[in-house]
Design a protein around this motif. Structure first.
Motif, PDB file in Angstrom:
ATOM      1  N   TYR A 217       3.141   6.233   4.423  1.00 50.35           N
ATOM      2  CA  TYR A 217       2.606   4.885   4.620  1.00 50.35           C
ATOM      3  C   TYR A 217       3.624   3.863   4.126  1.00 50.35           C
ATOM      4  O   TYR A 217       4.144   3.961   3.007  1.00 50.35           O
ATOM      5  CB  TYR A 217       1.280   4.704   3.891  1.00 50.35           C
ATOM      6  CG  TYR A 217       0.102   5.308   4.632  1.00 50.35           C
ATOM      7  CD1 TYR A 217      -0.482   4.627   5.703  1.00 50.35           C
ATOM      8  CD2 TYR A 217      -0.403   6.553   4.280  1.00 50.35           C
ATOM      9  CE1 TYR A 217      -1.560   5.178   6.386  1.00 50.35           C
ATOM     10  CE2 TYR A 217      -1.475   7.115   4.962  1.00 50.35           C
ATOM     11  CZ  TYR A 217      -2.053   6.416   6.018  1.00 50.35           C
ATOM     12  OH  TYR A 217      -3.105   6.965   6.704  1.00 50.35           O
TER      13      TYR A 217
ATOM     14  N   LYS B  74       2.947   3.703   9.554  1.00 51.87           N
ATOM     15  CA  LYS B  74       2.861   5.124   9.213  1.00 51.87           C
ATOM     16  C   LYS B  74       3.959   5.879   9.947  1.00 51.87           C
ATOM     17  O   LYS B  74       4.163   5.702  11.152  1.00 51.87           O
ATOM     18  CB  LYS B  74       1.496   5.688   9.624  1.00 51.87           C
ATOM     19  CG  LYS B  74       1.307   7.158   9.281  1.00 51.87           C
ATOM     20  CD  LYS B  74       1.215   7.394   7.790  1.00 51.87           C
ATOM     21  CE  LYS B  74       0.737   8.812   7.457  1.00 51.87           C
ATOM     22  NZ  LYS B  74       1.704   9.843   7.872  1.00 51.87           N
TER      23      LYS B  74
ATOM     24  N   ASP C 191      -5.146  -4.988  -1.408  1.00 49.54           N
ATOM     25  CA  ASP C 191      -6.479  -5.218  -0.845  1.00 49.54           C
ATOM     26  C   ASP C 191      -6.412  -5.208   0.675  1.00 49.54           C
ATOM     27  O   ASP C 191      -7.248  -4.595   1.352  1.00 49.54           O
ATOM     28  CB  ASP C 191      -7.033  -6.555  -1.343  1.00 49.54           C
ATOM     29  CG  ASP C 191      -8.385  -6.878  -0.727  1.00 49.54           C
ATOM     30  OD1 ASP C 191      -9.350  -6.129  -0.979  1.00 49.54           O
ATOM     31  OD2 ASP C 191      -8.481  -7.881   0.015  1.00 49.54           O
TER      32      ASP C 191
ATOM     33  N   GLU D 239      -5.644  -1.540   1.927  1.00 52.75           N
ATOM     34  CA  GLU D 239      -6.818  -0.662   1.875  1.00 52.75           C
ATOM     35  C   GLU D 239      -7.760  -0.938   3.035  1.00 52.75           C
ATOM     36  O   GLU D 239      -8.301  -0.012   3.661  1.00 52.75           O
ATOM     37  CB  GLU D 239      -7.546  -0.838   0.545  1.00 52.75           C
ATOM     38  CG  GLU D 239      -8.741   0.075   0.350  1.00 52.75           C
ATOM     39  CD  GLU D 239      -8.365   1.546   0.390  1.00 52.75           C
ATOM     40  OE1 GLU D 239      -9.252   2.362   0.722  1.00 52.75           O
ATOM     41  OE2 GLU D 239      -7.195   1.892   0.097  1.00 52.75           O
ATOM     42  N   GLN D 240      -7.965  -2.216   3.353  1.00 48.89           N
ATOM     43  CA  GLN D 240      -8.839  -2.553   4.484  1.00 48.89           C
ATOM     44  C   GLN D 240      -8.229  -2.124   5.814  1.00 48.89           C
ATOM     45  O   GLN D 240      -8.936  -1.630   6.694  1.00 48.89           O
ATOM     46  CB  GLN D 240      -9.127  -4.060   4.494  1.00 48.89           C
ATOM     47  CG  GLN D 240      -9.970  -4.544   3.325  1.00 48.89           C
ATOM     48  CD  GLN D 240     -10.463  -5.962   3.534  1.00 48.89           C
ATOM     49  OE1 GLN D 240     -11.128  -6.261   4.524  1.00 48.89           O
ATOM     50  NE2 GLN D 240     -10.134  -6.846   2.611  1.00 48.89           N
TER      51      GLN D 240
ATOM     52  N   ARG E 169      -6.161   0.365   6.234  1.00 51.77           N
ATOM     53  CA  ARG E 169      -6.158   1.820   6.291  1.00 51.77           C
ATOM     54  C   ARG E 169      -7.550   2.371   6.594  1.00 51.77           C
ATOM     55  O   ARG E 169      -7.681   3.372   7.300  1.00 51.77           O
ATOM     56  CB  ARG E 169      -5.636   2.392   4.972  1.00 51.77           C
ATOM     57  CG  ARG E 169      -5.605   3.915   4.967  1.00 51.77           C
ATOM     58  CD  ARG E 169      -4.571   4.492   4.043  1.00 51.77           C
ATOM     59  NE  ARG E 169      -4.529   3.909   2.721  1.00 51.77           N
ATOM     60  CZ  ARG E 169      -3.658   4.275   1.783  1.00 51.77           C
ATOM     61  NH1 ARG E 169      -2.772   5.224   2.033  1.00 51.77           N
ATOM     62  NH2 ARG E 169      -3.663   3.703   0.604  1.00 51.77           N
ATOM     63  N   THR E 170      -8.592   1.736   6.051  1.00 54.93           N
ATOM     64  CA  THR E 170      -9.945   2.286   6.190  1.00 54.93           C
ATOM     65  C   THR E 170     -10.709   1.748   7.398  1.00 54.93           C
ATOM     66  O   THR E 170     -11.520   2.460   7.980  1.00 54.93           O
ATOM     67  CB  THR E 170     -10.766   2.010   4.922  1.00 54.93           C
ATOM     68  OG1 THR E 170     -10.792   0.593   4.673  1.00 54.93           O
ATOM     69  CG2 THR E 170     -10.158   2.722   3.725  1.00 54.93           C
ATOM     70  N   GLN E 171     -10.455   0.489   7.764  1.00 54.61           N
ATOM     71  CA  GLN E 171     -11.244  -0.087   8.863  1.00 54.61           C
ATOM     72  C   GLN E 171     -10.406  -0.757   9.944  1.00 54.61           C
ATOM     73  O   GLN E 171     -10.948  -1.253  10.935  1.00 54.61           O
ATOM     74  CB  GLN E 171     -12.270  -1.095   8.309  1.00 54.61           C
ATOM     75  CG  GLN E 171     -11.659  -2.249   7.527  1.00 54.61           C
ATOM     76  CD  GLN E 171     -12.693  -3.020   6.741  1.00 54.61           C
ATOM     77  OE1 GLN E 171     -13.656  -2.449   6.206  1.00 54.61           O
ATOM     78  NE2 GLN E 171     -12.529  -4.337   6.654  1.00 54.61           N
TER      79      GLN E 171
ATOM     80  N   LYS F 157     -15.815 -10.337  -1.618  1.00 56.63           N
ATOM     81  CA  LYS F 157     -16.373  -9.453  -0.592  1.00 56.63           C
ATOM     82  C   LYS F 157     -17.464 -10.157   0.198  1.00 56.63           C
ATOM     83  O   LYS F 157     -18.297 -10.871  -0.354  1.00 56.63           O
ATOM     84  CB  LYS F 157     -16.928  -8.180  -1.236  1.00 56.63           C
ATOM     85  CG  LYS F 157     -15.850  -7.294  -1.860  1.00 56.63           C
ATOM     86  CD  LYS F 157     -16.414  -5.969  -2.313  1.00 56.63           C
ATOM     87  CE  LYS F 157     -15.327  -5.098  -2.926  1.00 56.63           C
ATOM     88  NZ  LYS F 157     -14.251  -4.809  -1.965  1.00 56.63           N
TER      89      LYS F 157
END
Length: 481
Positions: A107, A148, A255, A258-259, A261-263, A338
């Motif tokens: 990554y 990636k 932050d 992470e967002q 990568r996950t969504q 959030k």
């Protein structure tokens, strides 16, 4: 080889003795060699190709030849010929940028603008290996992209905390300025929490580290070898480094990462207010002992702020336990909150403290455009230098005003011009009172206390802002509107 003349020796010796006398010793300067050796391999060079682009981003060239007065002319003349031509990339633009590995399985973090519209992205490591990278996601608002590559056991950086940085602290950047891979430059933290006009959701770290085109997306390290920021922008009148560099704090970066990568996308909290700084003059009109906070110029209808009861003229002093010193402090605090969380807002309303609870929604895309101002008409100016008129039905539709307000037709010399009011502005409120019409404005102006600044709420185009307006004697206030 250049030699220093002997008559310079006494001056040089005096400088050494001066530093010795003040306790400043050469040994106290940082040694970055171990840091570069340890974490330099985790910094990568990024090249992305876009068809039919013939320039290096950030150079400002519109064709293949640089003007002779360009600060980069000598550089390209020396390396690419006497005509100062840009390098030929075979019909494809090569966006030379930097990045860094945050995991051993490939990554990579970089700037969004480095890989924008790229057809192919090549990641090159310090040991000359090359990988084709895929874009996991990119966030234009924070200028962060996550890539990636298909590899294992890669070197990676260590993530630190920008919140612990102190102004004056040493920092190091590693990147590829002008395509020169793995160049290291050092400097100090100049300031924290900087707001830039085009970047509302990033509290930038300002440094004097030499950053140039190609450094974008590279890491900013502290002396412990931890990444505390991503180098993103420079302030420059020449296209090159001028001592003002800006990095995105690592907390914001991770932050976003992470967002992504996950969504695959980034969501931000939304309050729904248009804000401005509190100047010294406005502080006086809002009963503040000193300029601080974010002054609410407009509340978006149907927004979380509107539902919570926030009003235009409120001064937000704290958001969710964090001080709001300037208006630029508020957007990053709200953006990092959030969606769906409740936040406490502490504000000042007409000189009185007030606490409200707001349920944050998701920041929508902003597609609002500026409205054009109506043409002025000939009329006599009042005592503060304004030619005013009531709004017509057509003008109300254009400004999306159901009621209230008066239109500024002309601005003559006087307090209004000094305050920055312009023809086409609409006065919505005067000294905390909503203006119903022209007759009402005359009453408010006549009743205003002379020699005291009052806050005037102006709508300009689609935005709203407060201006401090000085009030003169009333002798001519009611003349000819």
């Amino acid at each position: 080889m250049h030699f220093v003349p002997s008559f310079f020796a006494p001056a040089w010796l005096g400088v050494v003795l001066l530093f010795a006398g003040t306790g400043v010793r050469a040994e106290s300067l940082p040694d970055f060699t171990v840091l570069v050796e340890t974490f330099g391999p985790a910094v990568v060079n990024i090249s992305s190709s876009q068809s039919d682009h013939g320039e290096i981003p950030g150079m400002g060239a519109e064709d293949d030849t640089l003007p002779e007065d360009s600060p980069l002319y000598d550089f390209f003349r020396r390396f690419f010929g006497d005509e100062g031509e840009m390098p030929d990339f075979g019909g494809e633009g090569r966006s030379l940028g930097s990045g860094f590995l945050i995991s051993s399985d490939g990554y990579v973090v970089t700037n969004s603008h480095v890989v924008e519209m790229a057809e192919e992205i090549i990641v090159r490591t310090s040991d000359r290996r090359e990988f084709v990278a895929s874009v996991i996601g990119a966030d234009e608002r924070s200028d962060i992209a996550l890539l990636k590559v298909d590899a294992q056991d890669l070197p990676q950086v260590e993530i630190g905390q920008a919140a612990n940085l102190k102004v004056g602290e040493w920092v190091l950047a590693i990147g590829s300025p002008f395509g020169f891979e793995h160049s290291a430059t050092a400097g100090i933290v100049s300031a924290k929490g900087r707001s830039l006009p085009s970047e509302n959701y990033v509290p930038f770290i300002q440094t004097d580290v030499a950053i140039n085109p190609g450094n974008s997306g590279g890491p900013l390290f502290n002396l412990d070898g931890q990444v505390i920021g991503v180098n993103s922008q420079i302030y420059s009148r020449t296209g090159g480094f001028m001592g003002l560099s800006f990095a995105i704090p690592i907390e914001v970066v991770m932050d976003v990462v992470e967002q992504l990568r996950t969504q695959g996308r980034v969501t931000r909290g939304w309050l729904g207010v248009l804000i401005q700084d509190v100047t010294r003059e406005l502080a006086e009109t809002f009963a503040l002992t000193r300029p601080r906070g974010a002054l609410v110029a407009q509340v978006v209808p149907g927004s979380p702020a509107a539902a919570a009861g926030v009003l235009a003229g409120d001064v937000i002093l704290r958001f969710d336990g964090q001080d709001v010193v300037t208006s630029g402090d508020l957007p990053p605090l709200v953006g990092m909150a959030k969606v769906g969380d409740k936040a406490k807002i502490e504000l000042l309303r007409q000189g009185q403290p007030l606490s409200l609870e707001v349920l944050l929604a998701e920041l929508p895309e902003n597609g609002q455009e500026e409205l054009s101002a109506p043409l002025p008409e000939e009329t006599a100016a009042n005592a503060i230098g304004l030619v005013l008129s009531d709004l017509t039905a057509e003008q109300r539709d254009r400004f999306e005003l159901a009621e209230g307000g008066v239109l500024i037709e002309e601005v003559a010399s006087g307090p209004a011009a000094q305050a920055g009011l312009r023809p086409g502005d609409v006065i919505l409120a005067f000294d905390g009172v909503d203006v119903r019409d022209l007759a009402h404005f005359r009453e408010l102006l006549a009743a205003a206390e002379p020699a005291r600044p009052v806050a005037v709420l102006i709508q300009r185009g689609a935005g709203r802002m407060f201006y401090p307006l000085g009030i003169p004697d009333h002798d001519e206030t009611a003349n000819g509107d």
